[in-house]
Design a protein around this motif. Structure first.
Motif, PDB file in Angstrom:
ATOM      1  N   VAL A 239       0.850  -1.191   0.000  1.00  0.00           N
ATOM      2  CA  VAL A 239       0.000   0.000   0.000  1.00  0.00           C
ATOM      3  C   VAL A 239       0.890   1.247   0.000  1.00  0.00           C
ATOM      4  CG1 VAL A 239      -1.788   1.266   1.239  1.00  0.00           C
ATOM      5  CG2 VAL A 239      -1.777  -1.224   1.293  1.00  0.00           C
ATOM      6  N   ARG A 261       0.478  -5.178   5.468  1.00  0.00           N
ATOM      7  CA  ARG A 261      -0.543  -5.443   6.484  1.00  0.00           C
ATOM      8  C   ARG A 261       0.031  -6.328   7.595  1.00  0.00           C
ATOM      9  NH1 ARG A 261      -5.106  -3.258   5.062  1.00  0.00           N
ATOM     10  NH2 ARG A 261      -5.761  -3.127   2.877  1.00  0.00           N
ATOM     11  N   LYS A 262      -0.389  -6.053   8.809  1.00  0.00           N
ATOM     12  CA  LYS A 262      -0.076  -6.905   9.951  1.00  0.00           C
ATOM     13  C   LYS A 262      -1.349  -6.988  10.779  1.00  0.00           C
ATOM     14  CE  LYS A 262       3.461  -7.785  13.430  1.00  0.00           C
ATOM     15  NZ  LYS A 262       4.738  -7.322  14.022  1.00  0.00           N
ATOM     16  N   LYS A 264      -4.927  -6.316  11.271  1.00  0.00           N
ATOM     17  CA  LYS A 264      -5.835  -5.333  10.692  1.00  0.00           C
ATOM     18  C   LYS A 264      -5.204  -3.958  10.539  1.00  0.00           C
ATOM     19  CE  LYS A 264     -10.015  -7.593  12.453  1.00  0.00           C
ATOM     20  NZ  LYS A 264     -11.271  -7.418  13.243  1.00  0.00           N
ATOM     21  N   THR A 265      -3.900  -3.858  10.801  1.00  0.00           N
ATOM     22  CA  THR A 265      -3.223  -2.566  10.726  1.00  0.00           C
ATOM     23  C   THR A 265      -2.201  -2.553   9.587  1.00  0.00           C
ATOM     24  OG1 THR A 265      -1.488  -3.229  12.283  1.00  0.00           O
ATOM     25  CG2 THR A 265      -3.507  -2.277  13.209  1.00  0.00           C
ATOM     26  N   LEU A 266      -1.738  -1.357   9.250  1.00  0.00           N
ATOM     27  CA  LEU A 266      -0.685  -1.181   8.257  1.00  0.00           C
ATOM     28  C   LEU A 266       0.621  -0.846   8.969  1.00  0.00           C
ATOM     29  CD1 LEU A 266      -2.541   0.904   5.509  1.00  0.00           C
ATOM     30  CD2 LEU A 266      -1.866  -1.508   5.392  1.00  0.00           C
ATOM     31  N   ALA A 298       0.067   4.763   8.748  1.00  0.00           N
ATOM     32  CA  ALA A 298       0.975   3.957   9.563  1.00  0.00           C
ATOM     33  C   ALA A 298       1.983   4.886  10.204  1.00  0.00           C
ATOM     34  CB  ALA A 298       1.679   2.907   8.706  1.00  0.00           C
ATOM     35  N   SER A 343      -3.432  -8.944  -3.582  1.00  0.00           N
ATOM     36  CA  SER A 343      -3.342  -9.109  -2.127  1.00  0.00           C
ATOM     37  C   SER A 343      -2.149  -8.314  -1.605  1.00  0.00           C
ATOM     38  CB  SER A 343      -3.178 -10.598  -1.778  1.00  0.00           C
ATOM     39  OG  SER A 343      -4.283 -11.342  -2.224  1.00  0.00           O
ATOM     40  N   VAL A 344      -2.374  -7.445  -0.636  1.00  0.00           N
ATOM     41  CA  VAL A 344      -1.305  -6.683  -0.014  1.00  0.00           C
ATOM     42  C   VAL A 344      -0.456  -7.626   0.837  1.00  0.00           C
ATOM     43  CG1 VAL A 344      -0.791  -4.814   1.608  1.00  0.00           C
ATOM     44  CG2 VAL A 344      -2.670  -4.579  -0.033  1.00  0.00           C
ATOM     45  N   LEU A 346       1.377  -9.565   3.526  1.00  0.00           N
ATOM     46  CA  LEU A 346       0.965  -9.790   4.907  1.00  0.00           C
ATOM     47  C   LEU A 346       2.183 -10.166   5.751  1.00  0.00           C
ATOM     48  CD1 LEU A 346      -1.550  -9.939   6.757  1.00  0.00           C
ATOM     49  CD2 LEU A 346      -1.658 -12.382   6.241  1.00  0.00           C
ATOM     50  N   THR A 349       2.379 -12.100  12.178  1.00  0.00           N
ATOM     51  CA  THR A 349       1.911 -11.426  13.396  1.00  0.00           C
ATOM     52  C   THR A 349       2.656 -11.960  14.619  1.00  0.00           C
ATOM     53  OG1 THR A 349       0.148 -13.084  13.569  1.00  0.00           O
ATOM     54  CG2 THR A 349      -0.361 -11.008  12.465  1.00  0.00           C
TER      55      THR A 349
END
Length: 349
Positions: A239, A261-262, A264-266, A298, A343-344, A346, A349
């Protein structure tokens, strides 16, 4: 680069010198049993390749070149041809040459899985050329230069093939789409080579990488590991969350700020300042200036950065990751089309 295609085995349908044509409909003999026909799916969620650092080993794996383009499904239906994007959007009108080629296929119904590509002067797929042929991100042009590289057959003359082994589906596909064909629908050939050898050859020819597929697997939608992708250079979607101005760079873009993405956050993962040409830089600047915001998407500690709403997704090539989670040797390729359903990247986590 590749070995000549292997001699095809005896066709499953018809004689080897006969076209695979559906028989004209005739009244059913009441003394004969009904043959079960599968309903034709309106859409099939695609099987996606799982990224791996090295090619797998074992006799159950077969290899193909990785095509750098738009994933498409070509539906040949009794009422005509539909061409669907990975996200399920109908783009039949965007690929008139592929549509016309599909209409000429000697089959009543079929669903072909593959990739739309535009080849450069060396015969290599070029994602930037493909986007240009369609008028850029959000463009409305019809591509007269895009080809469809078919690599799977999911439905054929009334029969759903998704539960059949890949080797069976490929056998039927190779009888439908001839090897070394030069039309607007071509066969993505399986290459009989050791995976590591093929990857080395692909990289030396400037290709993106290779795909490995389990020859015994059924067709499973999603990213389950039946298909693997091994890249020469990493290429993923990120993004755009801002940019830094430059007084010397094209369109005044010195560097794009990127995020992955991580959950639900950027999360900010660095920037990219190379790969722009004069045409895409000015179009990109125009889009960015329409999304300027005072609130960063972010956490970014970059003095003078201009932040934008996180609505644009860029395809970025890079060599590796730094120890602190930033891209290394990144280069801008293009903006991804929203309807391509990119797809961004990922983060774990």
């Amino acid at each position: 680069m590749t070995k000549p295609p292997r001699k095809p085995s005896k066709p499953l349908l018809g004689e080897s010198d006969a076209l695979l044509r559906s028989r004209p409909r005739r009244r059913r003999d009441p003394d004969q049993p009904n043959l079960r026909l599968d309903p034709m799916p309106d859409r099939i969620e695609p099987c996606l390749a799982l990224l791996k650092p090295k090619p797998p080993k074992g006799d159950n794996w077969v290899f193909e070149i990785k095509w750098d383009g738009y994933r498409l499904a070509v539906h040949i239906e009794p009422t005509g041809v539909r061409i669907l994007t990975r996200g399920g959007h109908e783009w039949t009108h965007r690929f008139p040459a592929i549509e016309q080629a599909a209409r000429q296929f000697p089959v009543a119904t079929a669903i072909l899985d593959g990739e739309a590509v535009v080849l450069d002067e060396q015969g290599r797929p070029d994602f930037g050329l493909l986007q240009q042929s369609l008028g850029g991100r959000g463009g409305k042009k019809r591509s007269s230069t895009a080809l469809f590289m078919a690599f799977d057959l999911l439905y054929f003359d009334g029969h759903d093939l998704r539960n059949s082994e890949l080797s069976m589906r490929r056998h039927l596909l190779e009888n439908l789409v001839p090897a070394e064909g030069q039309g607007d629908i071509r066969l993505s050939e399986e290459v009989e080579a050791d995976g590591e050898t093929l990857l080395r050859i692909a990289c030396s020819h400037g290709l993106e990488g290779i795909i490995a597929k389990d020859r015994n697997s059924a067709y499973h939608s999603g990213r389950l590991g039946d298909w693997l992708k091994i890249k020469c250079v990493q290429s993923d979607s990120f993004v755009i969350i801002g940019y830094e101005r430059s007084t010397v760079a094209r369109a005044g873009i010195g560097r794009l700020l990127l995020a992955a993405r991580k959950g639900k956050t950027l999360v900010y993962i660095g920037g990219v300042g190379t790969g722009f040409n004069e045409r895409n830089a000015y179009k990109l600047r125009e889009k960015l200036d329409g999304l300027i915001t005072s609130t960063p998407a972010a956490t970014v500690d970059r003095k003078g950065a201009i932040f934008v709403k996180p609505q644009l997704i860029a395809e970025i090539e890079y060599r590796a990751w730094t120890d602190d989670g930033k891209l290394r040797h990144a280069s801008y390729k293009a903006l991804r089309e929203a309807r391509d359903n990119a797809s961004v990247y990922l983060l774990d986590t």
